[in-house]
Design a protein around this motif. Structure first.
Motif, PDB file in Angstrom:
ATOM      1  N   HIS A  15       0.839  -1.187   0.000  1.00 14.42           N
ATOM      2  CA  HIS A  15       0.000   0.000   0.000  1.00 14.42           C
ATOM      3  C   HIS A  15       0.884   1.249   0.000  1.00 14.42           C
ATOM      4  CE1 HIS A  15      -3.433  -2.628   0.779  1.00 14.42           C
ATOM      5  NE2 HIS A  15      -2.620  -3.281   1.587  1.00 14.42           N
ATOM      6  N   PRO A  16       0.344   2.399  -0.402  1.00 18.96           N
ATOM      7  CA  PRO A  16       1.167   3.613  -0.494  1.00 18.96           C
ATOM      8  C   PRO A  16       1.751   4.009   0.855  1.00 18.96           C
ATOM      9  CG  PRO A  16      -0.921   3.882  -1.657  1.00 18.96           C
ATOM     10  CD  PRO A  16      -1.027   2.604  -0.883  1.00 18.96           C
ATOM     11  N   GLY A  17       2.881   4.693   0.796  1.00 16.45           N
ATOM     12  CA  GLY A  17       3.501   5.200   2.016  1.00 16.45           C
ATOM     13  C   GLY A  17       5.000   4.987   2.007  1.00 16.45           C
ATOM     14  N   ASP A  18       5.698   5.778   2.824  1.00 10.47           N
ATOM     15  CA  ASP A  18       7.148   5.684   2.961  1.00 10.47           C
ATOM     16  C   ASP A  18       7.497   5.523   4.432  1.00 10.47           C
ATOM     17  OD1 ASP A  18       7.894   6.154   0.197  1.00 10.47           O
ATOM     18  OD2 ASP A  18       7.173   8.206   0.510  1.00 10.47           O
ATOM     19  N   PRO A  19       8.637   4.881   4.725  1.00  6.28           N
ATOM     20  CA  PRO A  19       9.062   4.780   6.122  1.00  6.28           C
ATOM     21  C   PRO A  19       9.203   6.157   6.760  1.00  6.28           C
ATOM     22  CG  PRO A  19      10.371   3.334   4.711  1.00  6.28           C
ATOM     23  CD  PRO A  19       9.559   4.202   3.804  1.00  6.28           C
ATOM     24  N   ALA A  20       8.812   6.259   8.025  1.00  5.37           N
ATOM     25  CA  ALA A  20       8.951   7.529   8.737  1.00  5.37           C
ATOM     26  C   ALA A  20      10.414   7.924   8.867  1.00  5.37           C
ATOM     27  CB  ALA A  20       8.310   7.418  10.119  1.00  5.37           C
ATOM     28  N   ALA A  25      14.280  12.584  10.745  1.00  6.98           N
ATOM     29  CA  ALA A  25      14.026  13.165  12.062  1.00  6.98           C
ATOM     30  C   ALA A  25      14.165  12.152  13.191  1.00  6.98           C
ATOM     31  CB  ALA A  25      12.625  13.769  12.083  1.00  6.98           C
ATOM     32  N   LEU A  26      14.649  10.948  12.889  1.00  6.42           N
ATOM     33  CA  LEU A  26      14.770   9.905  13.900  1.00  6.42           C
ATOM     34  C   LEU A  26      16.235   9.557  14.135  1.00  6.42           C
ATOM     35  CD1 LEU A  26      11.899   7.522  12.726  1.00  6.42           C
ATOM     36  CD2 LEU A  26      11.823   9.184  14.594  1.00  6.42           C
ATOM     37  N   PRO A  27      16.585   9.109  15.344  1.00  7.07           N
ATOM     38  CA  PRO A  27      17.970   8.701  15.623  1.00  7.07           C
ATOM     39  C   PRO A  27      18.405   7.555  14.712  1.00  7.07           C
ATOM     40  CG  PRO A  27      16.694   8.892  17.647  1.00  7.07           C
ATOM     41  CD  PRO A  27      15.715   8.998  16.524  1.00  7.07           C
ATOM     42  N   ASN A  28      19.695   7.496  14.426  1.00  9.24           N
ATOM     43  CA  ASN A  28      20.216   6.466  13.530  1.00  9.24           C
ATOM     44  C   ASN A  28      20.532   5.153  14.235  1.00  9.24           C
ATOM     45  OD1 ASN A  28      20.138   8.077  11.198  1.00  9.24           O
ATOM     46  ND2 ASN A  28      22.087   9.054  11.754  1.00  9.24           N
ATOM     47  N   ASP A  29      20.721   5.194  15.555  1.00 11.73           N
ATOM     48  CA  ASP A  29      21.111   3.972  16.259  1.00 11.73           C
ATOM     49  C   ASP A  29      19.884   3.106  16.537  1.00 11.73           C
ATOM     50  OD1 ASP A  29      20.420   6.147  17.913  1.00 11.73           O
ATOM     51  OD2 ASP A  29      21.125   5.044  19.684  1.00 11.73           O
ATOM     52  N   ILE A  30      19.810   1.991  15.841  1.00  9.24           N
ATOM     53  CA  ILE A  30      18.690   1.062  15.956  1.00  9.24           C
ATOM     54  C   ILE A  30      19.190  -0.197  16.656  1.00  9.24           C
ATOM     55  CG2 ILE A  30      16.934  -0.225  14.679  1.00  9.24           C
ATOM     56  CD1 ILE A  30      17.386   1.696  12.338  1.00  9.24           C
ATOM     57  N   PRO A  31      18.514  -0.669  17.689  1.00  8.70           N
ATOM     58  CA  PRO A  31      18.939  -1.894  18.374  1.00  8.70           C
ATOM     59  C   PRO A  31      19.043  -3.067  17.401  1.00  8.70           C
ATOM     60  CG  PRO A  31      17.271  -0.759  19.651  1.00  8.70           C
ATOM     61  CD  PRO A  31      17.345  -0.047  18.341  1.00  8.70           C
ATOM     62  N   LEU A  32      20.080  -3.885  17.592  1.00  8.59           N
ATOM     63  CA  LEU A  32      20.365  -5.009  16.700  1.00  8.59           C
ATOM     64  C   LEU A  32      20.083  -6.324  17.409  1.00  8.59           C
ATOM     65  CD1 LEU A  32      21.633  -6.123  14.033  1.00  8.59           C
ATOM     66  CD2 LEU A  32      23.834  -6.093  15.237  1.00  8.59           C
ATOM     67  N   GLU A  33      19.323  -7.193  16.755  1.00  9.59           N
ATOM     68  CA  GLU A  33      19.083  -8.551  17.243  1.00  9.59           C
ATOM     69  C   GLU A  33      19.916  -9.495  16.383  1.00  9.59           C
ATOM     70  OE1 GLU A  33      17.366 -11.341  19.853  1.00  9.59           O
ATOM     71  OE2 GLU A  33      17.129  -9.149  19.861  1.00  9.59           O
ATOM     72  N   LEU A  34      20.952 -10.097  16.984  1.00 13.05           N
ATOM     73  CA  LEU A  34      21.856 -10.981  16.254  1.00 13.05           C
ATOM     74  C   LEU A  34      21.379 -12.423  16.397  1.00 13.05           C
ATOM     75  CD1 LEU A  34      24.510 -11.128  14.618  1.00 13.05           C
ATOM     76  CD2 LEU A  34      25.700 -11.484  16.801  1.00 13.05           C
ATOM     77  N   ALA A  78       6.802  15.849  14.019  1.00 13.99           N
ATOM     78  CA  ALA A  78       5.990  16.560  13.026  1.00 13.99           C
ATOM     79  C   ALA A  78       4.544  16.085  13.017  1.00 13.99           C
ATOM     80  CB  ALA A  78       6.603  16.391  11.641  1.00 13.99           C
ATOM     81  N   THR A  79       4.313  14.817  13.368  1.00  7.78           N
ATOM     82  CA  THR A  79       2.959  14.252  13.278  1.00  7.78           C
ATOM     83  C   THR A  79       2.441  13.707  14.600  1.00  7.78           C
ATOM     84  OG1 THR A  79       3.792  12.052  12.699  1.00  7.78           O
ATOM     85  CG2 THR A  79       3.388  13.597  10.880  1.00  7.78           C
ATOM     86  N   GLY A  80       3.331  13.520  15.564  1.00  8.24           N
ATOM     87  CA  GLY A  80       2.932  12.902  16.821  1.00  8.24           C
ATOM     88  C   GLY A  80       2.844  11.390  16.743  1.00  8.24           C
ATOM     89  N   GLU A  81       3.206  10.808  15.613  1.00  7.94           N
ATOM     90  CA  GLU A  81       3.179   9.356  15.465  1.00  7.94           C
ATOM     91  C   GLU A  81       4.350   8.721  16.218  1.00  7.94           C
ATOM     92  OE1 GLU A  81       1.397   8.439  11.094  1.00  7.94           O
ATOM     93  OE2 GLU A  81       3.264   9.588  11.133  1.00  7.94           O
ATOM     94  N   LEU A  82       4.138   7.482  16.669  1.00  7.41           N
ATOM     95  CA  LEU A  82       5.197   6.698  17.277  1.00  7.41           C
ATOM     96  C   LEU A  82       5.827   5.810  16.213  1.00  7.41           C
ATOM     97  CD1 LEU A  82       3.434   5.562  20.585  1.00  7.41           C
ATOM     98  CD2 LEU A  82       5.092   7.414  20.301  1.00  7.41           C
ATOM     99  N   VAL A  83       7.139   5.608  16.314  1.00  7.70           N
ATOM    100  CA  VAL A  83       7.848   4.772  15.345  1.00  7.70           C
ATOM    101  C   VAL A  83       8.668   3.733  16.101  1.00  7.70           C
ATOM    102  CG1 VAL A  83       9.474   4.713  13.425  1.00  7.70           C
ATOM    103  CG2 VAL A  83       7.992   6.708  13.738  1.00  7.70           C
TER     104      VAL A  83
END
Length: 536
Positions: A15-20, A25-34, A78-83
């Protein structure tokens, strides 16, 4: 060596849409599950010992990863959405596939999956992708790392989301390594000349992937001819409720051209299975759209079939191939047997259809010999599966009670001859496809009936068979809705009938069954029939 064929399961409309995260506007450090690395050398050795039967490309790693205990949540100001985001790594994987054991999103929730560099982004997936079993499978993403991102609408209840399985691909299913490694030099593309007469039927054959394996499968028509997406494959392929079903996966040319796995759906509801006849029937949870160009294959319960016997499948996960036996298939109590003169089956062909001379399904691919020198293939008997597991409940909802029906194309005009038990002369044909808004012409070739002076054509909404009158077998049901009638004189051994088809959207997909009758010398002779599907 005679071997049983494969295993399967997963994919989906997006469906239409792009990742937030694209907003920056989000931090680059994403937790990694190895994840633990599977023993690829051992897996390859097992595959070689089994001659790649069944077809396997990946190892399944069980997980339990959810937004409640893994990853990180951020607020999109910008939108108040949680990611929510989580990165998953399985070192050495060529692609990673994901299956959600729980997938229940609120209205407005959007899910994406992508490699860390975002070279390929899957999604958005929304509540429209939810399945009756609560699960959801996603086709593979290249590389050994994958990021899962969920965008949650402001004020909505939290999703019920959990990753239950990750597929570590050790063969590179997306790079079509099967084409190079497993072709054996005798696979034949469906778009080669031998496949010219099967360009309709090929669109009913699909590729299934999931749980590290792959199978072929096919769509089936039903007597309502309403494009209900019934899917059949082999029973030994296992549970297909989370299958990624890939359409139009074929090379654009003969031994040349590109192929794509981009047209996919995910999920199916189990209906029936038969171990003795190695078949299982599902109902897809989504109907394939017009852009996928689906075709719903015809089928028959007749065990007296003529040459040729034709298979269409995805051997070793290759783009679509054709197999052809120039002799008539033979059968035992549970299997059809063919020895292909063109092409072979391999692991990945499991669940593919065997067509009779009228392009109706008679069998489901069950086992075979994967060798160019010996091309034996066995197919579970569709007729016995149908009769012993009451498939008429699904495939004959109008209670026609016929021995078989032809295929159905819901998105374009379609025409195919039919002939009941085969008793009538096959001299009735269409000069063009029945396109709405045009004058559609049919022709009766009376050259074999020198006394012919005229012909008549009648069309009804339902076919018929088994009623033999003095002039031949009646092929339409006279108690169904009458559609057309026409008479025409014979000139030069030919008689033409023209029908002005209205340019009406309401008639799109309507089906008519026509039969011609030849008059002359004080007698009447019935011909074959024509099945016509109307479209703009």
């Amino acid at each position: 060596m005679l071997l049983a064929l494969p295993l399967g399961a997963h994919a989906q409309l997006r469906h239409p849409g792009d990742p937030a995260s694209n907003s920056g506007a989000l931090p680059n450090d994403i937790p990694l599950e190895l994840l633990p690395t599977p023993d690829v050398a051992a897996l390859l050795a097992e595959d070689e010992a089994a001659d790649q039967w069944p077809f396997r490309y990946g190892a399944t790693i069980a997980t339990e990863l959810s937004p409640g205990d893994r990853g990180r949540w951020d607020v999109l100001e910008a939108t108040g959405e949680l990611v929510w985001r989580l990165e998953i790594a399985s070192p050495g994987a060529l692609t990673l596939g994901v299956t959600f054991s729980r997938f229940d999103l609120p209205t407005g929730g959007r899910l994406f999956l992508y490699d860390p560099q975002k070279r390929e982004i899957l999604g958005a997936y929304t509540e429209a992708n939810e399945k009756p079993n609560g699960e959801f499978a996603v086709q593979p993403v290249p590389g050994d790392r994958i990021v899962v991102e969920y965008v949650h609408p402001r004020g909505a209840d939290l999703p019920d989301l959990s990753i239950g399985e990750v597929i570590h691909d050790y063969r590179n299913i997306l790079a079509h390594l099967g084409e190079a490694q497993f072709s054996g030099g005798c696979l034949v593309d469906i778009n080669c000349p031998v496949g010219a007469d099967y360009q309709d039927a090929k669109r009913g054959v699909v590729w299934l992937i999931g749980s590290g394996g792959g199978c072929s499968a096919f769509l089936l028509n039903n007597t309502a001819e309403d494009a209900t997406p019934f899917l059949m494959t082999a029973e030994h392929c296992g549970d297909m409720t989370n299958a990624v079903v890939i359409f139009d996966y074929e090379r654009t040319g003969c031994d040349t051209g590109s192929s794509s796995q981009s047209k996919s759906l995910s999920g199916a509801t189990f209906l029936r299975a038969s171990n003795p006849f190695d078949g299982q029937l599902y109902l897809l949870t989504q109907s394939p759209p017009a852009s996928y160009e689906p075709f719903y294959c015809g089928w028959t319960l007749d065990e007296s079939v003529e040459a040729p016997g034709v298979g269409i499948s995805h051997p070793s996960g290759n783009p679509k191939k054709i197999q052809k036996d120039n002799q008539a298939p033979t059968h035992s109590s549970s299997r059809w047997s063919v020895s292909f003169d063109v092409g072979i089956i391999q692991g990945g062909s499991s669940g593919s259809p065997l067509f009779d001379h009228r392009k109706r399904v008679i069998g489901i691919c069950s086992a075979g010999i994967s060798s160019c020198a010996s091309n034996l293939a066995l197919y579970g008997r569709f007729d016995r599966f149908y009769e012993t597991r009451d498939l008429d409940v699904f495939l004959d909802p109008l209670n026609w009670g016929l021995s078989g029906i032809d295929g159905y194309d819901p998105f374009s005009a379609y025409l195919i001859p039919f002939n009941g038990t085969g008793a009538n002369d096959e001299i009735f044909s269409g000069l063009a496809l029945p396109v709405l808004g045009t004058t559609w012409s049919t022709q009766v070739d009376t050259s074999s009936i020198p006394q012919a002076v005229a012909t008549a054509v009648f069309g009804y909404s339902a076919p018929f068979e088994g009623l033999f009158l003095s002039f031949g077998e009646l092929l339409f049901d006279p108690t169904s809705t009458p559609l057309v009638s026409s008479t025409s004189s014979v000139a030069g051994g030919l008689s033409q009938h023209d029908f002005a088809l209205p340019n009406s959207v309401s008639l799109v997909g309507n089906v008519g069954y026509l039969q011609a009758f030849v008059v002359g010398g004080g007698s009447l002779t019935a011909t074959n029939g024509l099945k016509a599907v109307l479209h703009l």
